[in-house]
Write an enzyme that holds these catalytic residues in place. Structure first.
Site, PDB file in Angstrom:
ATOM      1  CG  ASP A   1      -2.090   0.929   1.115  1.00 39.55           C
ATOM      2  OD1 ASP A   1      -3.231   0.427   1.040  1.00 39.55           O
ATOM      3  OD2 ASP A   1      -1.889   2.172   1.058  1.00 39.55           O
TER       4      ASP A   1
ATOM      5  CB  VAL B   1      -5.218   1.632  -5.406  1.00 42.80           C
ATOM      6  CG1 VAL B   1      -3.995   0.745  -5.245  1.00 42.80           C
ATOM      7  CG2 VAL B   1      -5.430   2.015  -6.858  1.00 42.80           C
ATOM      8  CB  VAL B   2      -8.315   5.309  -4.130  1.00 42.90           C
ATOM      9  CG1 VAL B   2      -7.080   5.748  -4.877  1.00 42.90           C
ATOM     10  CG2 VAL B   2      -9.371   6.345  -4.219  1.00 42.90           C
ATOM     11  CD  GLU B   3     -13.709   2.285  -8.847  1.00 43.67           C
ATOM     12  OE1 GLU B   3     -12.710   1.603  -8.549  1.00 43.67           O
ATOM     13  OE2 GLU B   3     -14.581   1.912  -9.652  1.00 43.67           O
TER      14      GLU B   3
ATOM     15  CB  SER C   1     -17.040  -1.432  -8.123  1.00 44.26           C
ATOM     16  OG  SER C   1     -16.383  -0.515  -7.321  1.00 44.26           O
TER      17      SER C   1
ATOM     18  CG  ASN D   1     -17.287  -4.585   1.491  1.00 37.66           C
ATOM     19  OD1 ASN D   1     -16.718  -5.304   2.302  1.00 37.66           O
ATOM     20  ND2 ASN D   1     -17.588  -3.317   1.736  1.00 37.66           N
TER      21      ASN D   1
ATOM     22  CD  GLU E   1     -19.847  -8.586 -11.489  1.00 32.33           C
ATOM     23  OE1 GLU E   1     -21.056  -8.594 -11.742  1.00 32.33           O
ATOM     24  OE2 GLU E   1     -19.195  -7.528 -11.382  1.00 32.33           O
TER      25      GLU E   1
ATOM     26  CG  ASN F   1     -22.572  -2.853  -8.899  1.00 33.58           C
ATOM     27  OD1 ASN F   1     -23.290  -3.337  -8.016  1.00 33.58           O
ATOM     28  ND2 ASN F   1     -21.317  -2.517  -8.683  1.00 33.58           N
TER      29      ASN F   1
HETATM   30  P1  NAD Z   1     -10.028   1.733   0.431  1.00 34.72           P
HETATM   31  O1  NAD Z   1     -10.032   3.212   0.388  1.00 34.72           O
HETATM   32  O2  NAD Z   1     -10.489   1.049   1.652  1.00 34.72           O
HETATM   33  O3  NAD Z   1      -8.544   1.208   0.139  1.00 34.72           O
HETATM   34  C1  NAD Z   1      -7.734   1.678  -0.893  1.00 34.72           C
HETATM   35  C2  NAD Z   1      -6.283   1.557  -0.452  1.00 34.72           C
HETATM   36  O4  NAD Z   1      -5.460   1.792  -1.573  1.00 34.72           O
HETATM   37  C3  NAD Z   1      -5.889   2.569   0.615  1.00 34.72           C
HETATM   38  O5  NAD Z   1      -5.324   1.871   1.718  1.00 34.72           O
HETATM   39  C4  NAD Z   1      -4.876   3.443  -0.061  1.00 34.72           C
HETATM   40  O6  NAD Z   1      -3.839   3.861   0.819  1.00 34.72           O
HETATM   41  C5  NAD Z   1      -4.335   2.528  -1.119  1.00 34.72           C
HETATM   42  N1  NAD Z   1      -3.782   3.215  -2.290  1.00 34.72           N
HETATM   43  C6  NAD Z   1      -4.265   4.296  -2.932  1.00 34.72           C
HETATM   44  N2  NAD Z   1      -3.481   4.573  -3.994  1.00 34.72           N
HETATM   45  C7  NAD Z   1      -2.493   3.653  -4.000  1.00 34.72           C
HETATM   46  C8  NAD Z   1      -1.379   3.411  -4.844  1.00 34.72           C
HETATM   47  N3  NAD Z   1      -1.123   4.176  -5.890  1.00 34.72           N
HETATM   48  N4  NAD Z   1      -0.568   2.370  -4.564  1.00 34.72           N
HETATM   49  C9  NAD Z   1      -0.816   1.585  -3.505  1.00 34.72           C
HETATM   50  N5  NAD Z   1      -1.854   1.779  -2.665  1.00 34.72           N
HETATM   51  C10 NAD Z   1      -2.681   2.792  -2.915  1.00 34.72           C
HETATM   52  O7  NAD Z   1     -10.840   1.277  -0.844  1.00 34.72           O
HETATM   53  P2  NAD Z   1     -11.625  -0.068  -1.089  1.00 34.72           P
HETATM   54  O8  NAD Z   1     -13.014   0.091  -0.635  1.00 34.72           O
HETATM   55  O9  NAD Z   1     -10.821  -1.222  -0.608  1.00 34.72           O
HETATM   56  O10 NAD Z   1     -11.699  -0.101  -2.686  1.00 34.72           O
HETATM   57  C11 NAD Z   1     -10.600  -0.480  -3.469  1.00 34.72           C
HETATM   58  C12 NAD Z   1     -11.093  -0.824  -4.855  1.00 34.72           C
HETATM   59  O11 NAD Z   1     -12.054  -1.857  -4.779  1.00 34.72           O
HETATM   60  C13 NAD Z   1     -11.790   0.328  -5.577  1.00 34.72           C
HETATM   61  O12 NAD Z   1     -11.476   0.232  -6.925  1.00 34.72           O
HETATM   62  C14 NAD Z   1     -13.262   0.050  -5.338  1.00 34.72           C
HETATM   63  O13 NAD Z   1     -14.084   0.571  -6.343  1.00 34.72           O
HETATM   64  C15 NAD Z   1     -13.270  -1.446  -5.411  1.00 34.72           C
HETATM   65  N6  NAD Z   1     -14.391  -2.104  -4.742  1.00 34.72           N
HETATM   66  C16 NAD Z   1     -14.823  -1.649  -3.530  1.00 34.72           C
HETATM   67  C17 NAD Z   1     -15.869  -2.281  -2.893  1.00 34.72           C
HETATM   68  C18 NAD Z   1     -16.350  -1.826  -1.557  1.00 34.72           C
HETATM   69  O14 NAD Z   1     -17.471  -2.166  -1.174  1.00 34.72           O
HETATM   70  N7  NAD Z   1     -15.549  -1.110  -0.804  1.00 34.72           N
HETATM   71  C19 NAD Z   1     -16.478  -3.384  -3.502  1.00 34.72           C
HETATM   72  C20 NAD Z   1     -15.996  -3.852  -4.731  1.00 34.72           C
HETATM   73  C21 NAD Z   1     -14.947  -3.187  -5.337  1.00 34.72           C
END
Ligand code: NAD
Length: 717
Positions: A351, A408-410, A437, A461, A470, A508
């Site tokens: 991370d 990582v972040v969306e 997503s 999640n 998927e 979705n």
């Molecule tokens: P989150 O914010 O909990 O975690 C994201 C992590 O990525 C953070 O710890 C951040 O520090 C890290 N990060 C950001 N940029 C980075 C980089 N360049 N290199 C390394 N680490 C980095 O987010 P999340 O909810 O776990 O979502 C992550 C992905 O999963 C997104 O694409 C989201 O759309 C997808 N997703 C989320 C859910 C949900 O319900 N939360 C469900 C399905 C898919």
């Protein structure tokens, strides 16, 4: 050696050993499982003709020729296709009952040697034997999964088990449908003992010797014929408790467990023969019912997905995956890493934020601790899993990974920048998968050097509990990449469904028309509670209003926007979510959304919502009936699902149904969305759609729906 079969290769073989003990070996040729279809029942009947004449036998043992498998149960295909209320149903039930009766009346002691899976009809056969001994094979388990396909054990299971364990334990086992391991079966008195597998047959012989000499087998039979020794008061109390538990669990949606409770408690006060008759009359209406048919269909769809390699070309083989990398240690990355190490796949987790990485590791351990607390993991397994988890602060460490999953972040830019960086260290053949997503896989693939090795791997999640993954194919994703990610998802115990890239992917894309319609209904005057209630009554695990609060209104608004913008021609514009988000009411996580959360996760009505609803309401509020709310919620999903099929986003209707069952908890007893439509009937669906067509194109029957309705067909026929 005597053989009992009309066919060339029999499933049942009888050997008589020098001590005069008959040993039946059950080994269904050409199948991994021993099942009890009509052909096998014919073999049993022929074999029993012989066995009844062999009055000089000292005893009889039934065992299986298949390692880890005793008998998997009746043939669900036969039960699933029996026409409701037909004489076939009674015949299928009574034929099995008669065979078990005949086993129970053989003129010598009998024992079933269970050294593997023993379920449903298999357990009912075993209960017809005087004794059951289990082997210590890790797969040795017994259970009645019938309620999971909308049935009850109908070959005497509700009666014979009750006479062995007492009605409360029998109700618990039958109503849960879950199997119990051999050791527990011994505790419950279902098996006599658990012995090493290689000693099982010898031990069976010893039990037969002892039973013959002591007369224990005759006492056992006599006991089985009697009513259960309990007072009316005790039984009344136990029955009320069993019914209460079932009601709480099924919310009145599945009749089978309640019918099982009835069969158990009505039958156990009478002699076995009368109890069996009660069971039969209660079982008959369940066979071929819509619910049972749907659940049997779900069973077969699950099996198909378990076997599906994800690609149509049979020459494509998945690449071996020995090491996985996960980038992003947040909610999803942590969950994904945890799922891999729990199933023995080593993971390197990273991370960009050291604190987040540390927290991610703590979360992984925490999830596993909670599994230990509910008995689904041991401390030793936790320690072993954690040895497979490595962390790193450097992307270069990913250079030996076979698959890297990005979570990582969306944010598209952030993801693409990351791919550019990581692909410089990854081996050429490694696969890069995104857990996005909402972002297009095909578009992001343009930024990577090897788009054929790039795909979506969309976990749900909480990853720990959600079965679905998927696997999203971009335009250039190769078959090998797809097959490898499908195999990897299965390796970690998930159920993958291959989806072609499109906004919202599969789940979705179909969920948002429903979520959106809920907002439209609120704006027309529906009460949030009434809307949630209508969805719950249909069988959804939670209503759409509560779901918004749980997911987070900001997340729902953002993800919904992606889908609604992509399909703007049919998406209904609503404003209520925007207003609530602007006011900082983001749902559970902020203490208020549609409902208020003053004391934890249970939402209570919030008077402050009225103002927001008032503002969003487009016309004077009107009262909506449950049927209208239900139709309005599910029909837009259906038209979207039909479009998904027409566009070839998935390969089969079953992919849609299983995706929704596993991804959003669409009620399995309805068999999924498309099977629900088939059950209602496509002509009726068109009629319903016509009623609402004036509301917009989301209620317009698709070409496919019209064609099916005209041809009086369904999505599955
Ligand atoms: P989150 O914010 O909990 O975690 C994201 C992590 O990525 C953070 O710890 C951040 O520090 C890290 N990060 C950001 N940029 C980075 C980089 N360049 N290199 C390394 N680490 C980095 O987010 P999340 O909810 O776990 O979502 C992550 C992905 O999963 C997104 O694409 C989201 O759309 C997808 N997703 C989320 C859910 C949900 O319900 N939360 C469900 C399905 C898919």
């Amino acid at each position: 050696m005597a053989q009992a079969s009309a066919t060339a290769e029999p499933a049942l073989k009888l050997d008589i050993d020098p001590q005069g003990i008959g040993v039946i070996t059950f080994d269904f040729p050409g199948s991994k499982a021993n099942t009890l279809g009509q052909a096998i029942l014919s073999e049993w009947e022929l074999l029993l003709d012989q066995l009844e004449k062999k009055t000089d036998l000292h005893g009889l043992v039934l065992h299986s020729g298949k390692p880890g498998m005793f008998i998997a149960g009746a043939d669900l295909k036969e039960l699933g296709s029996a026409p409701k209320d037909s004489p076939t149903v009674r015949y299928l039930i009574e034929r099995g009952l008669k065979i078990i009766d005949r086993i129970e009346a053989l003129p010598y002691p009998t024992v079933a040697a269970i050294d593997g899976v023993c379920l449903g009809g298999g357990l009912e056969f075993a209960l017809g034997f005087d004794f059951r001994l289990a082997g210590a094979h890790p797969k040795a388990e017994v259970g009645f999964p019938e309620v999971k396909v909308g049935l009850i054990p109908g070959w005497g299971g509700t009666q014979r088990l009750t006479r062995l364990t007492g009605p409360s334990l029998a109700a618990e086992m039958i109503c849960s449908g879950d199997a119990i391991p051999a050791a527990k079966a011994r505790e419950y008195g279902i098996v006599f003992d658990v012995v090493p597998s290689d000693k099982l047959l010898d031990e069976c012989r010893r039990v037969l010797d002892w039973a013959r000499q002591s007369g224990a087998w005759q006492q056992e039979r006599k006991k089985k014929q009697q009513p259960v020794p309990a007072t009316a008061e005790q039984l009344e109390f136990a029955q009320a408790a069993a019914r209460g538990q079932v009601q709480a669990k099924t919310k009145g949606q599945f009749p089978a467990p309640l019918v099982a409770v009835d069969a158990i408690f009505r039958g156990c006060t009478r002699p076995l023969a009368d109890g069996l008759k009660i069971e039969t009359e209660l079982m008959i209406p369940l066979v071929g019912s819509d619910i049972s048919r749907s659940l049997i269909a779900v069973f077969f769809m699950t099996q198909r997905l378990q076997k599906d390699p994800g690609v149509s070309d049979p020459t494509i083989k998945p690449k071996p995956v020995q090491r996985v990398g996960v980038i992003g240690a947040g909610i999803m990355g942590g969950g994904i890493a945890g799922a891999h190490i729990r199933r023995g796949v080593p993971v390197l987790l990273t991370d960009s934020n050291a604190g987040a990485l540390q927290k991610g590791v703590a979360n992984i351990a925490g999830v596993m601790q909670s599994r230990i607390a509910i008995g689904r993991m041991t401390q030793a397994e936790l320690l072993k899993a954690l040895t497979l988890l490595g962390t790193t602060g450097s992307m270069a460490a990913m250079s030996d990974r076979d698959v890297v999953i990005e979570a990582v972040v969306e944010n598209e830019d952030a993801k693409v920048q990351l791919y550019k960086q990581v692909q410089t260290v990854l081996p050429a053949e490694a696969i890069l998968a995104s857990n996005t997503s909402t972002i297009s896989i095909t578009r992001m693939a343009k930024a990577v050097q090897r788009p054929e090795n790039f795909a979506g791997m969309h976990f749900f999640n909480p990853v720990d509990r959600m079965q679905l993954v998927e696997v999203i194919r971009g335009e250039k994703t190769s078959d090998v990449t797809t097959a490898t990610l499908v195999a990897l998802a299965k390796q970690i115990g998930k159920t993958p469904i291959v989806v072609k890239d499109c906004p919202g992917f599969l789940v979705n894309r179909i969920l948002f028309p429903y979520m959106n319609e809920a907002m439209a209904l609120l704006e027309e005057g529906a009460e949030p509670r009434a809307l949630d209630k209508a969805a719950l009554a249909f069988g959804m695990p939670m209503g759409p209003v509560t779901l918004n609060d749980v997911v987070g209104l900001d997340t729902a608004l953002y993800a919904g926007r992606v889908v609604n913008t992509a399909f703007a021609d049919r998406a209904k514009n609503t404003t209520i979510l925007d207003e609530l988000v602007a006011a900082g009411r983001l749902g559970q996580k902020t203490g208020s959304g549609f409902y208020a959360y003053p004391k934890g996760p249970k939402g209570v009505d919030d008077p402050a919502l009225a103002g927001f609803l008032q503002k969003a309401r487009t016309s004077p509020a009107r009262k909506l009936g449950t049927e209208e709310m239900t139709d309005r919620l599910f029909l837009p999903m259906l038209t979207e699902a039909s479009r998904v099929l027409m566009e070839g986003i998935v390969r089969e209707p079953a992919d849609v149904d299983m995706g929704l069952i596993l991804g959003i908890g669409f009620p399995a007893f309805r068999g999924g969305l498309l099977r629900w439509a088939d059950t209602v009937g496509l002509p009726q669906i068109v009629e319903k759609l016509r009623t609402y067509e004036k509301l917009g194109p989301r209620f317009q029957p698709t070409e496919q729906i019209l064609k099916l309705a005209t041809g009086k067909k369904g999505f599955y026929s």
